[in-house]
Design a protein around this motif. Structure first.
Motif, mmCIF file in Angstrom:
data_model
loop_
_atom_site.group_PDB
_atom_site.id
_atom_site.type_symbol
_atom_site.label_atom_id
_atom_site.label_comp_id
_atom_site.label_asym_id
_atom_site.label_seq_id
_atom_site.Cartn_x
_atom_site.Cartn_y
_atom_site.Cartn_z
ATOM 1 N N SER A 57 0.811 -1.240 0.000
ATOM 2 C CA SER A 57 0.000 0.000 0.000
ATOM 3 C C SER A 57 0.834 1.274 0.000
ATOM 4 O O SER A 57 0.395 2.316 0.501
ATOM 5 C CB SER A 57 -0.965 0.015 1.201
ATOM 6 N N TYR A 58 2.049 1.234 -0.567
ATOM 7 C CA TYR A 58 2.844 2.463 -0.668
ATOM 8 C C TYR A 58 2.154 3.515 -1.526
ATOM 9 O O TYR A 58 2.453 4.713 -1.404
ATOM 10 C CB TYR A 58 4.235 2.160 -1.232
ATOM 11 N N GLN A 59 1.229 3.094 -2.380
ATOM 12 C CA GLN A 59 0.500 4.060 -3.196
ATOM 13 C C GLN A 59 -0.380 4.976 -2.344
ATOM 14 O O GLN A 59 -0.826 6.034 -2.822
ATOM 15 C CB GLN A 59 -0.354 3.343 -4.251
ATOM 16 N N ASP A 60 -0.605 4.616 -1.092
ATOM 17 C CA ASP A 60 -1.436 5.429 -0.199
ATOM 18 C C ASP A 60 -0.651 6.562 0.453
ATOM 19 O O ASP A 60 -1.238 7.372 1.180
ATOM 20 C CB ASP A 60 -2.038 4.556 0.911
ATOM 21 N N PHE A 61 0.662 6.606 0.223
ATOM 22 C CA PHE A 61 1.507 7.565 0.939
ATOM 23 C C PHE A 61 2.024 8.662 0.012
ATOM 24 O O PHE A 61 2.238 8.442 -1.184
ATOM 25 C CB PHE A 61 2.694 6.836 1.582
ATOM 26 N N ASP A 62 2.207 9.822 0.604
ATOM 27 C CA ASP A 62 2.721 10.983 -0.125
ATOM 28 C C ASP A 62 4.176 11.190 0.274
ATOM 29 O O ASP A 62 4.475 11.507 1.429
ATOM 30 C CB ASP A 62 1.891 12.221 0.224
ATOM 31 N N PHE A 63 5.091 11.000 -0.673
ATOM 32 C CA PHE A 63 6.509 11.221 -0.400
ATOM 33 C C PHE A 63 7.241 11.512 -1.702
ATOM 34 O O PHE A 63 6.749 11.216 -2.794
ATOM 35 C CB PHE A 63 7.140 10.013 0.305
ATOM 36 N N GLU A 64 8.419 12.090 -1.583
ATOM 37 C CA GLU A 64 9.217 12.472 -2.739
ATOM 38 C C GLU A 64 10.349 11.470 -2.963
ATOM 39 O O GLU A 64 10.796 10.803 -2.033
ATOM 40 C CB GLU A 64 9.815 13.873 -2.528
ATOM 41 N N ILE A 65 10.801 11.392 -4.222
ATOM 42 C CA ILE A 65 11.978 10.584 -4.557
ATOM 43 C C ILE A 65 13.142 11.543 -4.785
ATOM 44 O O ILE A 65 13.201 12.220 -5.809
ATOM 45 C CB ILE A 65 11.750 9.737 -5.823
ATOM 46 N N PRO A 66 14.077 11.631 -3.848
ATOM 47 C CA PRO A 66 15.209 12.551 -4.043
ATOM 48 C C PRO A 66 16.154 12.042 -5.119
ATOM 49 O O PRO A 66 16.454 10.847 -5.186
ATOM 50 C CB PRO A 66 15.889 12.573 -2.670
ATOM 51 N N VAL A 67 16.609 12.932 -5.979
ATOM 52 C CA VAL A 67 17.568 12.564 -7.023
ATOM 53 C C VAL A 67 18.718 13.564 -7.027
ATOM 54 O O VAL A 67 18.560 14.727 -6.637
ATOM 55 C CB VAL A 67 16.918 12.522 -8.423
ATOM 56 N N GLY A 68 19.883 13.093 -7.457
ATOM 57 C CA GLY A 68 21.051 13.950 -7.588
ATOM 58 C C GLY A 68 21.283 14.327 -9.032
ATOM 59 O O GLY A 68 20.411 14.153 -9.894
ATOM 60 N N THR A 69 22.465 14.822 -9.308
ATOM 61 C CA THR A 69 22.791 15.252 -10.665
ATOM 62 C C THR A 69 24.074 14.610 -11.182
ATOM 63 O O THR A 69 24.118 14.135 -12.313
ATOM 64 C CB THR A 69 22.947 16.785 -10.721
ATOM 65 N N SER A 70 25.114 14.551 -10.359
ATOM 66 C CA SER A 70 26.416 14.092 -10.846
ATOM 67 C C SER A 70 26.733 12.650 -10.470
ATOM 68 O O SER A 70 27.650 12.050 -11.013
ATOM 69 C CB SER A 70 27.528 14.998 -10.301
ATOM 70 N N GLY A 71 25.988 12.075 -9.511
ATOM 71 C CA GLY A 71 26.262 10.703 -9.103
ATOM 72 C C GLY A 71 27.540 10.544 -8.313
ATOM 73 O O GLY A 71 28.035 9.417 -8.151
ATOM 74 N N ASP A 72 28.090 11.646 -7.793
ATOM 75 C CA ASP A 72 29.328 11.546 -7.008
ATOM 76 C C ASP A 72 29.017 11.177 -5.561
ATOM 77 O O ASP A 72 27.860 10.996 -5.179
ATOM 78 C CB ASP A 72 30.143 12.844 -7.086
ATOM 79 N N ILE A 73 30.070 11.057 -4.761
ATOM 80 C CA ILE A 73 29.893 10.638 -3.370
ATOM 81 C C ILE A 73 29.030 11.635 -2.606
ATOM 82 O O ILE A 73 28.181 11.249 -1.794
ATOM 83 C CB ILE A 73 31.270 10.472 -2.683
ATOM 84 N N TYR A 74 29.211 12.910 -2.881
ATOM 85 C CA TYR A 74 28.447 13.944 -2.184
ATOM 86 C C TYR A 74 26.956 13.818 -2.502
ATOM 87 O O TYR A 74 26.104 13.934 -1.602
ATOM 88 C CB TYR A 74 28.967 15.328 -2.576
ATOM 89 N N ASP A 75 26.629 13.565 -3.773
ATOM 90 C CA ASP A 75 25.223 13.385 -4.141
ATOM 91 C C ASP A 75 24.630 12.155 -3.464
ATOM 92 O O ASP A 75 23.459 12.162 -3.059
ATOM 93 C CB ASP A 75 25.096 13.251 -5.662
#
Length: 404
Positions: free
Chosen positions: A248-266
């Motif tokens: 039932s994850y479709q019942d929840f409101d949340f964001e998917i965080p994404v980076g840009t460079s794929g480096d360790i910091y991201d």
């Protein structure tokens, strides 16, 4: 570490390369696996990754065990977030048996799985800090992993390898102490996580050690079948909880965080933000539970859900059911099913082939660490040894997920 005799290349007679065995018992590897590196000074020229030092043949063992007895095998894969493994396996069997789960069970599972995700990310991000010299952040935030384990202990009696829940739900309902500990965690952890971010996120030394190091493009990440925080840090917003919702994850409101460079910091930033999102999901689940009927903690499937122990002790029919379920004597459909969940390191999948016997005909675990680790040696070429160590930490390689 083992320094072999120098090797002189044909191209440059003055170049002296040293072979370095990084692991399998070196503390910097954070697990029982090995990289045989060719070093030119402190720079890595090439490397070969090897695994198999703790291979336990889980998939082969599973072919000789009934469904229930496979659960303890799964939580020894990624032991940093073992309940996700347990519930991923239970949901695979439930898909095979076409069991419909009550919403309350789904929400209880979501709480446990998101606590597990936080626990997993705490380990990864604090160790990235530790490997850049920030011991304070490691010691400070790590205490909340213990608080999560206290919740697990209240729910199922175990802390690390939990064997939590059952096919069809949980073995018992959450008590008031468990909910009190969950609410306490939701109140105290965000404060600590904010302080953790204040110590590291804009820290000049930390940024210099992680930003621009081990960059990976989204195309390369996809070519290597990366999933989870590593893939999202490279800019791909793939998350199993959204792409193919379960529990039932479709019942929840949340964001998917994404980076840009794929480096360790991201990767660090993505995992931090995922902890915030997990807190948000747990808070929603606690609210949703208030609208569901109390006392429901398993589906109504007597052929596959173990009867209460007190009934087993006093009722012959319950004893017979218990015996038949544990020994795998109740027929299951002949079918092939694949079920995946969003584990701490990415898509954790279970490919089950059942031929109607007592045990799986074949069971394969899709272990994200095993797939992610393929890229470590190619990534390390041209990198300083000290940067390769931090890169390994940011990939969060769990040895149990390598050697299933």
């Amino acid at each position: 570490m083992n320094h072999n005799h120098p090797v002189f290349t044909d191209n440059d007679p003055q170049s002296e390369l040293v072979t370095l065995n990084l692991g399998p018992t070196h503390p910097a590897t954070h697990g029982v696996f090995q990289n045989v590196l060719q070093l030119d000074g402190e720079r890595i020229v090439s490397g070969v990754s090897t695994i198999g030092y703790i291979h336990r043949a889980f998939e082969k063992i599973a072919e000789h065990r009934p469904f229930y007895q496979i659960t303890p095998l799964t939580d020894r894969l990624n032991y940093c977030s073992s309940p996700i493994n347990n519930m991923g396996w239970h949901m695979t069997v439930e898909k095979l048996l076409n069991i419909q789960m009550p919403k309350r069970v789904d929400y209880l599972r979501v709480i446990i799985m998101e606590l597990s995700r936080i626990s997993d990310h705490i380990i990864c991000n604090t160790i990235i800090g530790q490997d850049t010299g920030a011991t304070t952040t490691f010691l400070y935030l790590f205490q909340f992993r213990e608080h999560i384990y206290e919740i697990f202990e209240e729910v199922c009696g175990a802390r690390l390898t939990t064997n939590i829940g059952r096919i069809g739900g949980f073995e018992r309902d959450f008590n008031e102490i468990a909910f009190a500990k969950i609410n306490k965690f939701l109140k105290e952890f965000p404060v600590a996580l904010k302080e953790f971010e204040n110590l590291l996120t804009r820290n000049r030394i930390f940024i210099d050690r992680t930003a621009g190091v081990a960059e990976v493009s989204k195309e390369t990440a996809l070519e290597y079948s990366w999933t989870g925080p590593l893939l999202r840090a490279a800019g791909v917003d793939y998350d199993v909880r959204v792409a193919d919702p379960y529990s039932s994850y479709q019942d929840f409101d949340f964001e998917i965080p994404v980076g840009t460079s794929g480096d360790i910091y991201d990767r660090y930033l993505v995992r931090n933000e995922e902890m915030w999102q997990s807190v948000r999901i747990i808070e929603q689940a606690v609210v949703k539970l208030k609208t569901e009927p109390k006392g429901i903690f398993h589906a109504d499937v007597p052929d596959f859900y173990l009867p209460p122990k007190q009934e087993v002790y006093n009722n012959m029919e319950a004893l017979i059911y218990h015996f038949k379920i544990v020994m795998g004597e109740i027929d299951a459909p002949k079918a092939e099913v694949y079920h995946a969940v969003e584990g701490g390191n990415g898509e954790l999948g279970f490919y089950l082939i059942n031929d109607g016997g007592r045990t799986p005909y074949r069971l394969h675990f899709r272990r994200p660490s095993f797939i992610n680790y393929q890229m470590f040696a190619p990534m390390s070429e041209g990198m300083l040894l000290s940067d390769a160590i931090i890169n390994m930490s940011s990939m969060n390689i769990i040895a149990g997920e390598l050697d299933a």
